[in-house]
Design an enzyme around this catalytic site. Structure first.
Site, PDB file in Angstrom:
ATOM      1  N   GLY A 160     -19.304  10.376   2.464  1.00 17.94           N
ATOM      2  CA  GLY A 160     -18.002  10.724   1.907  1.00 17.94           C
ATOM      3  C   GLY A 160     -16.878  10.138   2.724  1.00 17.94           C
ATOM      4  O   GLY A 160     -17.066   9.722   3.872  1.00 17.94           O
TER       5      GLY A 160
ATOM      6  N   GLY B  75     -12.418  13.096   6.416  1.00 21.90           N
ATOM      7  CA  GLY B  75     -11.673  14.328   6.197  1.00 21.90           C
ATOM      8  C   GLY B  75     -12.151  15.182   5.047  1.00 21.90           C
ATOM      9  O   GLY B  75     -11.494  16.167   4.699  1.00 21.90           O
TER      10      GLY B  75
ATOM     11  N   GLY C 187     -14.966  16.965   4.939  1.00 28.54           N
ATOM     12  CA  GLY C 187     -15.698  18.157   5.366  1.00 28.54           C
ATOM     13  C   GLY C 187     -17.161  17.944   5.682  1.00 28.54           C
ATOM     14  O   GLY C 187     -17.951  18.888   5.564  1.00 28.54           O
TER      15      GLY C 187
ATOM     16  N   GLU D 201      15.890   3.701  -7.272  1.00 28.18           N
ATOM     17  CA  GLU D 201      14.968   4.774  -7.645  1.00 28.18           C
ATOM     18  C   GLU D 201      15.191   5.209  -9.088  1.00 28.18           C
ATOM     19  O   GLU D 201      14.238   5.583  -9.785  1.00 28.18           O
ATOM     20  CB  GLU D 201      15.130   5.968  -6.695  1.00 28.18           C
ATOM     21  CG  GLU D 201      14.857   5.647  -5.229  1.00 28.18           C
ATOM     22  CD  GLU D 201      13.480   5.050  -4.999  1.00 28.18           C
ATOM     23  OE1 GLU D 201      12.543   5.369  -5.765  1.00 28.18           O
ATOM     24  OE2 GLU D 201      13.332   4.256  -4.058  1.00 28.18           O
TER      25      GLU D 201
ATOM     26  N   HIS E 269      13.133   2.882 -11.276  1.00 29.40           N
ATOM     27  CA  HIS E 269      11.715   3.282 -11.329  1.00 29.40           C
ATOM     28  C   HIS E 269      11.518   4.447 -12.300  1.00 29.40           C
ATOM     29  O   HIS E 269      10.608   4.443 -13.143  1.00 29.40           O
ATOM     30  CB  HIS E 269      11.243   3.717  -9.943  1.00 29.40           C
ATOM     31  CG  HIS E 269      11.024   2.590  -8.986  1.00 29.40           C
ATOM     32  ND1 HIS E 269      10.211   1.517  -9.281  1.00 29.40           N
ATOM     33  CD2 HIS E 269      11.489   2.384  -7.725  1.00 29.40           C
ATOM     34  CE1 HIS E 269      10.195   0.687  -8.241  1.00 29.40           C
ATOM     35  NE2 HIS E 269      10.962   1.192  -7.284  1.00 29.40           N
TER      36      HIS E 269
ATOM     37  N   ASP F   7       7.674  -2.850  -3.408  1.00 28.88           N
ATOM     38  CA  ASP F   7       7.343  -2.809  -4.828  1.00 28.88           C
ATOM     39  C   ASP F   7       6.704  -4.120  -5.271  1.00 28.88           C
ATOM     40  O   ASP F   7       5.708  -4.130  -6.013  1.00 28.88           O
ATOM     41  CB  ASP F   7       8.599  -2.544  -5.660  1.00 28.88           C
ATOM     42  CG  ASP F   7       9.234  -1.205  -5.311  1.00 28.88           C
ATOM     43  OD1 ASP F   7       8.486  -0.290  -4.936  1.00 28.88           O
ATOM     44  OD2 ASP F   7      10.468  -1.091  -5.408  1.00 28.88           O
TER      45      ASP F   7
END
Length: 627
Positions: A203, A206, A208, A426, A429, A501
């Site tokens: 996995g 972080g 587990g 922004e 976007h 971007d």
């Protein structure tokens, strides 16, 4: 450090003993003033002397006023002759108490034995210290072959059980069988079942894996050996193999038990990849691990659990049945798992009643268990910084943005011109995302600097996405170009704020053409051979399996995709120019716009209906920052 403190304590003890000896030998003479013998004679004649102690040639005179003096007589005569020559009468001398004392044992030791004994003791102590150092060095050299695994006895420590591990239901079901093997081995042996040798946890970081291994040990209530793959290999040849033998010897002695090897890819990489051949230290260690795992007796209750986030580099012999019989895949948590993980980490933390754990889980798609733990901790830190007694919903929302984008950079104050550019950027976007049916909904717009971004537009998908369509990718390209186009239309110029971007859009367009086969011109074909050749550890490059002519067509197709995205964004923003101006003014005024406010703002534009807002199945997040 412990040895230094011990030696220091011994030195202080010896010093105190010697100081005590010296203080006992000279205790009577302390405070006595030295005087000549002639003055002593005058004092005896005048009756001022009460008592005289004689120790060889030293005189200790006690006067009537309780004071003391010291003097020295001739070595060849007694006190009577010495004072008689100084005109002291026998009658005056008879009034004085005279006491003759011999040399004390301590004086004898200090004056006769200690000068010879002290050098011998110093030399002997120095030799002993050297021998201790050499012995310690030899012990450390011999301990290189001993395992560095740390033994955790679950009976004496606080246990971690499956109840402490939220989510990963499939992985826990798979590992419950391992617990049964450890607790009731005879049940499986009686029916002829073979106890599995190992389980490999796969996995991303972080998620587990280590916590699950500890939970298995806690559920089975058996000793737990923990060791990292990097701790096997040292600078000396053969140390890794020796440590492997010692680890499994200790494990068999403590059976039933669990041996957990974290980051096993450090020693379990594919063999035959280096320049050292069979003498490569990692290969020696891996060979020993393979032998030890394959050499277990069928009734030995020792199970090896290993974890890695790079299964692609592991040696095939390590993955075959009989060694790691089970491969447990641990994925990133979905929204239900994220909610359960958040509830686990919120235990013991005072949270306000208005905290909506479900909403926090909806806003954290793509977060791992470690990210969620960090999120709860950051929220608690924010609440403590604000002198609150409970963690409020606002702290959790702010902590999400801090974990995703970094802390607010309040010191980075934008000028009015830069603030206006960031607002239009922004806003571009956000409006393009709102007007495209396949784009993800906008959840937040902000021109507050966070991390390395001067502003950001937060978009979250409406459902779990395991498959992505070409239309969705084209919408993402147009949204990424929205800030660039807004700057160009409003100001007639472009800034460096669109650099990130453009980089994101270029990489996505290249993947559409080369990896996903979504180019209509080049057709359903992938380009670039990504067959991994492990040389000195890992792949060092990608092999081109196409000609220069095809490379030219690839570049042309990428340019076509980016040009089409730019055109789409231009059409939308030109049509919605009035709303773009209003949105930019609103952003400059309040700096942040949330989802509900933005939805009502763009409602007059009649945006296309998105898919049903099923926030319970979120899985990923997209952020379009301005540099």
């Amino acid at each position: 450090m412990r040895r230094f403190l011990k030696n220091l304590a011994i030195a202080i003890f010896v010093f105190l003993v010697l100081a005590g000896i010296f203080s006992m030998t000279g205790s009577d003479e302390r405070g006595a003033a030295p005087v000549p013998l002639s003055k002593v004679a005058e004092q005896v004649t005048s009756g001022q002397v009460k008592r005289i102690e004689i120790r060889e040639n030293a005189l200790l005179i006690f006067l009537q006023d309780s004071s003391r003096e010291t003097a020295t007589k001739e070595s060849q005569s007694d006190i009577t002759e010495s004072l008689g020559r100084l005109n002291v009468t026998p009658e005056a001398l008879a009034r004085v108490e005279i006491e003759v004392k011999g040399a004390s044992a301590s004086t004898f030791i200090l004056g006769n034995i200690l000068p010879f004994l002290l050098p011998f003791l110093l030399i002997a102590g120095f030799i002993y210290f050297l021998m201790r150092q050499v012995s310690g060095t030899n012990n450390r050299a011999m301990s290189f072959g001993q395992s560095q695994a740390r033994l955790t006895d679950m009976a004496s420590q606080k246990k971690v059980t499956f109840a402490d591990v939220a989510g990963v239901a499939e992985a826990k079901e798979e590992l419950k069988e391992v617990v049964e093997f450890l607790r009731y081995p005879q049940k499986f042996l009686n029916i002829g079942a073979r106890i599995p040798k190992g389980a490999l946890l796969l996995g991303p970081p972080g998620c587990g894996k280590t916590l699950l291994a500890r939970a298995v040990a806690g559920e089975a209530n058996v000793p737990f050996f923990h060791m990292s793959g990097s701790e096997f290999v040292e600078m000396f040849v053969g140390v890794g193999a020796a440590r492997t033998r010692d680890l499994f010897r200790r494990a068999k002695k403590n059976a039933p038990c669990i041996v957990f090897i974290d980051e096993i890819d450090a020693v379990g990489r594919q063999r035959g990849a280096g320049l050292g051949g069979s003498h490569d230290e990692r290969e020696q260690t891996l060979n020993q691990i393979l032998v030890e795992m394959d050499g277990f007796e069928t009734d030995t209750n020792v199970i090896v659990i290993a974890a890695t986030n790079r299964p692609d580099v592991l040696d095939p012999a390590l993955l075959r049945p009989g060694r790691f019989d089970r491969q447990v895949i641990i994925d990133q948590p979905d929204i239900k798992d994220r909610q359960a993980i958040l509830e686990v980490h919120m235990r013991g933390k005072p949270t306000a009643k208005n905290v909506n754990v479900r909403l926090v889980a909806e806003r954290t798609p793509g977060f791992s268990g470690a990210d969620l733990s960090n999120l709860v901790n950051e929220a608690a830190i924010l609440a403590a910084r604000r002198n609150k007694k409970q963690v409020d919903q606002s702290e959790f929302i702010e902590a999400i943005e801090k974990v995703m984008l970094g802390p607010e950079r309040k010191s980075r104050v934008l000028s009015m011109r830069e603030k206006e550019i960031a607002a239009y950027h922004e806003g571009g976007h956000a409006l393009v995302a709102a007007m495209l049916p396949h784009a993800d909904p906008v959840h937040k717009i902000s021109i507050i600097s966070r991390g390395r971004a001067a502003g950001y537009t937060l978009k979250l998908p409406v459902e779990d996405k395991h498959l992505h369509s070409r239309n969705e990718f084209l919408a993402d390209l147009a949204v990424a170009m929205g800030g660039y186009v807004a700057e160009q239309q409003v100001f007639g110029d472009i800034t460096t704020g669109a650099s990130n971007d453009l980089q994101v859009a270029s990489n996505l367009a290249r993947k559409l053409v080369m990896d996903y086969g979504m180019s209509k011109k080049l057709g359903p074909i992938t380009f670039g051979d990504r067959h991994e050749m492990i040389f000195l550890g890992k792949e060092i490059g990608e092999q081109r399996n196409y000609s220069e002519k095809i490379a030219t067509k690839i570049d042309e197709e990428i340019a076509v995709l980016l040009s089409a995205a730019n055109k789409t964004a231009s059409i939308i923003l030109r049509k919605c120019r009035a709303k773009l101006d209003e949105l930019a003014i609103l952003l400059q005024k309040q700096e942040t716009i949330e989802q509900e406010e933005f939805a009502s703002f763009v409602a007059p534009l009649d945006p296309p209906a998105k898919a049903l807002q099923r926030q319970d199945t979120l899985s990923a997040a997209a952020v379009a920052p301005a540099a």
